[in-house]
Design an enzyme around this catalytic site. Structure first.
Site, PDB file in Angstrom:
ATOM      1  N   GLY A   1      -3.282  -0.529   5.702  1.00 17.56           N
ATOM      2  CA  GLY A   1      -3.666  -1.585   5.721  1.00 17.56           C
ATOM      3  C   GLY A   1      -4.487  -2.180   5.914  1.00 17.56           C
ATOM      4  O   GLY A   1      -4.751  -3.843   6.457  1.00 17.56           O
TER       5      GLY A   1
ATOM      6  N   ASP B   1      -2.468   6.142  -0.822  1.00 10.99           N
ATOM      7  CA  ASP B   1      -0.951   5.819  -1.216  1.00 10.99           C
ATOM      8  C   ASP B   1      -0.956   6.247   0.146  1.00 10.99           C
ATOM      9  O   ASP B   1      -0.188   7.240  -0.186  1.00 10.99           O
ATOM     10  CB  ASP B   1      -1.481   6.110  -2.324  1.00 10.99           C
TER      11      ASP B   1
ATOM     12  N   TYR C   1      13.160 -11.238   9.963  1.00 12.97           N
ATOM     13  CA  TYR C   1      14.408 -10.928   8.630  1.00 12.97           C
ATOM     14  C   TYR C   1      14.448  -9.394   8.265  1.00 12.97           C
ATOM     15  O   TYR C   1      15.598  -9.494   7.981  1.00 12.97           O
ATOM     16  CB  TYR C   1      14.179 -11.366   6.986  1.00 12.97           C
TER      17      TYR C   1
HETATM   18  C1  HXC Z   1       9.152  -8.811 -10.274  1.00 10.99           C
HETATM   19  C2  HXC Z   1       7.803  -7.416  -9.661  1.00 10.99           C
HETATM   20  C3  HXC Z   1       6.784  -8.234  -9.568  1.00 10.99           C
HETATM   21  C4  HXC Z   1       6.807  -9.847  -9.147  1.00 10.99           C
HETATM   22  C5  HXC Z   1       6.011  -6.220  -9.302  1.00 10.99           C
HETATM   23  N1  HXC Z   1       6.806  -6.084  -9.958  1.00 10.99           N
HETATM   24  N2  HXC Z   1       5.619  -7.541  -9.183  1.00 10.99           N
HETATM   25  N3  HXC Z   1       9.285  -7.190  -9.979  1.00 10.99           N
HETATM   26  N4  HXC Z   1       8.894  -9.680  -8.940  1.00 10.99           N
HETATM   27  N5  HXC Z   1       6.516 -10.288  -8.700  1.00 10.99           N
HETATM   28  C6  HXC Z   1       7.962  -4.904 -10.304  1.00 10.99           C
HETATM   29  C7  HXC Z   1       6.805  -4.486 -11.477  1.00 10.99           C
HETATM   30  O1  HXC Z   1       7.205  -5.381 -13.064  1.00 10.99           O
HETATM   31  C8  HXC Z   1       7.341  -2.823 -11.703  1.00 10.99           C
HETATM   32  O2  HXC Z   1       8.433  -2.452 -12.680  1.00 10.99           O
HETATM   33  C9  HXC Z   1       7.541  -2.537 -10.088  1.00 10.99           C
HETATM   34  O3  HXC Z   1       7.231  -3.943  -9.521  1.00 10.99           O
HETATM   35  C10 HXC Z   1       6.614  -1.821  -9.536  1.00 10.99           C
HETATM   36  O4  HXC Z   1       5.063  -2.742  -9.836  1.00 10.99           O
HETATM   37  P1  HXC Z   1       3.878  -2.898 -10.098  1.00 10.99           P
HETATM   38  O5  HXC Z   1       2.415  -3.526 -10.234  1.00 10.99           O
HETATM   39  O6  HXC Z   1       3.030  -0.964 -11.053  1.00 10.99           O
HETATM   40  O7  HXC Z   1       3.983  -1.975  -8.411  1.00 10.99           O
HETATM   41  P2  HXC Z   1       2.443  -2.225  -7.701  1.00 10.99           P
HETATM   42  O8  HXC Z   1       0.884  -1.736  -8.795  1.00 10.99           O
HETATM   43  O9  HXC Z   1       2.402  -0.338  -6.609  1.00 10.99           O
HETATM   44  O10 HXC Z   1       2.020  -2.576  -6.310  1.00 10.99           O
HETATM   45  C11 HXC Z   1       2.788  -3.403  -5.250  1.00 10.99           C
HETATM   46  C12 HXC Z   1       3.231  -4.480  -5.133  1.00 10.99           C
HETATM   47  C13 HXC Z   1       2.552  -5.641  -5.366  1.00 10.99           C
HETATM   48  C14 HXC Z   1       4.263  -4.446  -4.289  1.00 10.99           C
HETATM   49  C15 HXC Z   1       3.842  -5.063  -7.059  1.00 10.99           C
HETATM   50  O11 HXC Z   1       2.023  -6.921  -5.297  1.00 10.99           O
HETATM   51  C16 HXC Z   1       1.135  -5.329  -4.532  1.00 10.99           C
HETATM   52  O12 HXC Z   1      -0.141  -3.838  -4.507  1.00 10.99           O
HETATM   53  N6  HXC Z   1       1.443  -5.693  -2.748  1.00 10.99           N
HETATM   54  C17 HXC Z   1       0.281  -5.479  -1.828  1.00 10.99           C
HETATM   55  C18 HXC Z   1       0.019  -5.873  -0.191  1.00 10.99           C
HETATM   56  C19 HXC Z   1       1.780  -7.463  -0.344  1.00 10.99           C
HETATM   57  O13 HXC Z   1       2.279  -6.894  -0.821  1.00 10.99           O
HETATM   58  N7  HXC Z   1       1.313  -7.906   0.368  1.00 10.99           N
HETATM   59  C20 HXC Z   1       2.335  -8.391   1.103  1.00 10.99           C
HETATM   60  C21 HXC Z   1       2.775  -8.724   2.669  1.00 10.99           C
HETATM   61  S1  HXC Z   1       3.250  -9.905   3.248  1.00 10.99           S
HETATM   62  P3  HXC Z   1       8.627  -2.853 -13.723  1.00 10.99           P
HETATM   63  O14 HXC Z   1      10.359  -2.097 -13.857  1.00 10.99           O
HETATM   64  O15 HXC Z   1       8.016  -3.445 -14.724  1.00 10.99           O
HETATM   65  O16 HXC Z   1       8.397  -0.841 -14.256  1.00 10.99           O
HETATM   66  C22 HXC Z   1       5.248  -9.201   3.833  1.00 10.99           C
HETATM   67  C23 HXC Z   1       5.337 -10.973   4.603  1.00 10.99           C
HETATM   68  C24 HXC Z   1       6.803 -10.825   5.445  1.00 10.99           C
HETATM   69  O17 HXC Z   1       5.515  -8.691   4.066  1.00 10.99           O
HETATM   70  C25 HXC Z   1       7.700 -12.075   6.313  1.00 10.99           C
HETATM   71  C26 HXC Z   1       6.909 -12.960   5.254  1.00 10.99           C
HETATM   72  C27 HXC Z   1       7.673 -14.093   6.172  1.00 10.99           C
HETATM   73  P1  NAP Z   2      -1.950  -8.336   3.229  1.00 12.02           P
HETATM   74  O1  NAP Z   2      -3.350  -8.403   3.618  1.00 12.02           O
HETATM   75  O2  NAP Z   2      -1.708  -7.864   1.633  1.00 12.02           O
HETATM   76  O3  NAP Z   2      -1.415  -6.500   4.120  1.00 12.02           O
HETATM   77  C1  NAP Z   2      -0.782  -6.130   2.705  1.00 12.02           C
HETATM   78  C2  NAP Z   2      -2.025  -4.508   3.361  1.00 12.02           C
HETATM   79  O4  NAP Z   2      -0.936  -3.126   2.867  1.00 12.02           O
HETATM   80  C3  NAP Z   2      -2.916  -4.786   1.981  1.00 12.02           C
HETATM   81  O5  NAP Z   2      -4.056  -4.223   2.949  1.00 12.02           O
HETATM   82  C4  NAP Z   2      -2.676  -3.563   0.851  1.00 12.02           C
HETATM   83  O6  NAP Z   2      -4.035  -3.017   0.359  1.00 12.02           O
HETATM   84  C5  NAP Z   2      -1.996  -2.227   1.986  1.00 12.02           C
HETATM   85  N1  NAP Z   2      -0.958  -1.320   1.454  1.00 12.02           N
HETATM   86  C6  NAP Z   2      -0.208  -2.296   0.030  1.00 12.02           C
HETATM   87  N2  NAP Z   2       0.543  -0.393  -0.569  1.00 12.02           N
HETATM   88  C7  NAP Z   2      -0.193   0.214  -0.028  1.00 12.02           C
HETATM   89  C8  NAP Z   2       0.272   1.472  -0.556  1.00 12.02           C
HETATM   90  N3  NAP Z   2       0.544   2.142  -1.142  1.00 12.02           N
HETATM   91  N4  NAP Z   2      -0.539   2.731   0.490  1.00 12.02           N
HETATM   92  C9  NAP Z   2      -1.429   1.769   1.022  1.00 12.02           C
HETATM   93  N5  NAP Z   2      -2.211   0.861   1.552  1.00 12.02           N
HETATM   94  C10 NAP Z   2      -0.968   0.311   0.521  1.00 12.02           C
HETATM   95  O7  NAP Z   2      -0.791  -8.608   4.212  1.00 12.02           O
HETATM   96  P2  NAP Z   2      -0.489  -9.168   5.266  1.00 12.02           P
HETATM   97  O8  NAP Z   2       0.138 -11.401   4.796  1.00 12.02           O
HETATM   98  O9  NAP Z   2      -1.877  -8.944   5.923  1.00 12.02           O
HETATM   99  O10 NAP Z   2       0.789  -8.515   5.716  1.00 12.02           O
HETATM  100  C11 NAP Z   2       0.318  -7.688   6.884  1.00 12.02           C
HETATM  101  C12 NAP Z   2       1.618  -7.691   6.972  1.00 12.02           C
HETATM  102  O11 NAP Z   2       1.939  -8.148   8.247  1.00 12.02           O
HETATM  103  C13 NAP Z   2       2.935  -6.681   6.177  1.00 12.02           C
HETATM  104  O12 NAP Z   2       3.423  -5.301   7.181  1.00 12.02           O
HETATM  105  C14 NAP Z   2       3.432  -7.848   6.258  1.00 12.02           C
HETATM  106  O13 NAP Z   2       4.889  -7.089   5.945  1.00 12.02           O
HETATM  107  C15 NAP Z   2       3.604  -8.295   7.808  1.00 12.02           C
HETATM  108  N6  NAP Z   2       4.070  -8.998   7.433  1.00 12.02           N
HETATM  109  C16 NAP Z   2       3.168 -10.732   7.777  1.00 12.02           C
HETATM  110  C17 NAP Z   2       3.500 -12.390   8.155  1.00 12.02           C
HETATM  111  C18 NAP Z   2       2.951 -13.255   7.548  1.00 12.02           C
HETATM  112  O14 NAP Z   2       3.030 -14.476   7.523  1.00 12.02           O
HETATM  113  N7  NAP Z   2       1.639 -12.809   7.248  1.00 12.02           N
HETATM  114  C19 NAP Z   2       4.484 -12.627   8.052  1.00 12.02           C
HETATM  115  C20 NAP Z   2       5.406 -11.078   8.628  1.00 12.02           C
HETATM  116  C21 NAP Z   2       5.152 -10.427   8.258  1.00 12.02           C
HETATM  117  P3  NAP Z   2      -4.136  -2.114  -0.514  1.00 12.02           P
HETATM  118  O15 NAP Z   2      -3.727  -3.067  -1.694  1.00 12.02           O
HETATM  119  O16 NAP Z   2      -5.581  -1.880  -0.922  1.00 12.02           O
HETATM  120  O17 NAP Z   2      -3.121  -0.701  -0.862  1.00 12.02           O
END
Ligand code: HXC
Ligand code: NAP
Length: 294
Positions: free
Chosen positions: A22, A73, A155
């Site tokens: 990531g 991935d 969490y």
């Molecule tokens: C409910 C959802 C949803 C949503 C997707 N799904 N988004 N369900 N609410 N918002 C469901 C879809 O309907 C589908 O189920 C299944 O999840 C897979 O969705 P896809 O879109 O096909 O998945 P994919 O393309 O693999 O994308 C993964 C993703 C996407 C997690 C959904 O958001 C992503 O690529 N995220 C990567 C970056 C990310 O999330 N960054 C944030 C990290 S922050 P069905 O049943 O319809 O097939 C973090 C911070 C933590 O972790 C702490 C903060 C304080």
């Molecule tokens: P972000 O920019 O969305 O980072 C998530 C990264 O994961 C993206 O670069 C995404 O790239 C990659 N990723 C997601 N699915 C993947 C897959 N299947 N294979 C390979 N790469 C994948 O969000 P962020 O806030 O910087 O988060 C970074 C880390 O910090 C995470 O572990 C998150 O849980 C943690 N965190 C963040 C916060 C906050 O406040 N921001 C707080 C607590 C913890 P692609 O979409 O190109 O795959």
């Protein structure tokens, strides 16, 4: 001197090869950029190659140090092994693995499909153990020491409603961190984690504060120090934990959240909403009562 400035000595990570999952966006990008500034060779990976290429170009232009980017991935073990082999071909060895990639979104749990649950758990937990297993086995086979840093959340130990798949997966990563810190120490492999509080990134904010939530809920308000995190302060901590300066730290999870999770945990912390005048009135009432007893 400020938390917005780099903290480690120049060259602190010179000749270290660091794999950042990531690493093209958000916190992964910020940590990677700082590692490069400190002399590291970088391998950044995620699914979107065009984002990785942009980030690699930016970092190389800024630091002059090499960045190899490759799409993967992390849910797929064969792809993970390929990244590991590419890293070794490019730089000869891997020294540090930063498991940073994640997927998350907010939702009442009963509204989630089982596929949605799988998606988050697979990215966070499976992705982290896939990389840990591939790189860790390689280190052990080659009798090479190594260093693993995992990004979890606060969490991971308290749990949290509305992000249940993420909470389950991050606590799994936390368990892996602590377990391997002990099991693999004999091979010279350290394992630590960072639990960040709110740090603004496009990825997290768009998924955790979608639509009007961002306007209604200001994450800084639940942080006792009164602000969200700055990427550099997280990068400073990460650079320290992956460097040899922290050689005696193993199995630790460092929280960097301005006191946010404790704010939610302390039973009486909500009394901060009580205005000074009300405390004054209560004190006056108490003194009067005491006076009337005497
Ligand atoms: C409910 C959802 C949803 C949503 C997707 N799904 N988004 N369900 N609410 N918002 C469901 C879809 O309907 C589908 O189920 C299944 O999840 C897979 O969705 P896809 O879109 O096909 O998945 P994919 O393309 O693999 O994308 C993964 C993703 C996407 C997690 C959904 O958001 C992503 O690529 N995220 C990567 C970056 C990310 O999330 N960054 C944030 C990290 S922050 P069905 O049943 O319809 O097939 C973090 C911070 C933590 O972790 C702490 C903060 C304080
Ligand atoms: P972000 O920019 O969305 O980072 C998530 C990264 O994961 C993206 O670069 C995404 O790239 C990659 N990723 C997601 N699915 C993947 C897959 N299947 N294979 C390979 N790469 C994948 O969000 P962020 O806030 O910087 O988060 C970074 C880390 O910090 C995470 O572990 C998150 O849980 C943690 N965190 C963040 C916060 C906050 O406040 N921001 C707080 C607590 C913890 P692609 O979409 O190109 O795959």
């Amino acid at each position: 001197m400020s938390y917005k400035e780099g903290m480690l000595l120049p060259d602190a990570l010179k000749e270290q090869t660091i794999v950042v999952t990531g690493g093209g966006t958000g916190l992964g990008k910020s940590m990677a950029a700082y590692f490069s500034e400190l002399g590291a060779n970088l391998v950044i990976t995620s699914r979107r190659i065009e984002i990785l290429e942009e980030t690699a170009k930016e970092i190389i232009e800024s630091t002059g140090n090499p960045v190899h980017c490759t799409a993967c991935d992390i849910r797929n073990y064969e792809q993970v092994e390929r990244v590991m082999n590419e890293a070794k071909e490019e730089f000869g060895k891997i020294d540090v693995l930063l498991n940073n990639a994640a997927g998350n979104f907010v939702s009442p749990t009963e509204r989630l499909s089982h596929r949605a649950f799988d998606t988050v758990v697979d990215i966070v937990l499976r992705g982290s153990y896939n990389f840990t297993l591939a790189v860790g086995k390689n280190w052990i086979e080659n009798k090479q020491s190594g260093n693993i840093l995992n990004i979890v959340t606060t969490y991971a130990w308290t749990g949290s409603g509305y992000v249940v798949p993420s909470a389950c997966a991050k606590s799994g990563v936390l368990a892996m961190t602590k377990s391997l810190a002990v099991e693999w120490a004999k091979y010279g492999i350290r394992s630590n984690a960072i639990a960040p509080g709110p740090f603004p990134t496009e990825g997290a904010w768009s998924r955790l504060l979608p639509g009007s939530l961002e306007k209604k809920y200001d994450p800084a308000k639940s942080v006792p120090v009164g602000r969200v995190g700055s990427h550099q302060e997280l990068a400073n901590l990460a650079a320290y934990l992956v460097s040899d300066y922290s050689a005696y730290i193993n199995g630790e999870v460092v929280t960097i959240d301005g006191g946010e999770w404790l704010h939610g945990a302390g039973s009486f912390n909500r009394l901060e909403a009580i205005p000074e005048e009300l405390w004054d009135a209560m004190e006056t009432a108490r003194s009067k009562k005491k006076g009337s007893k005497a």
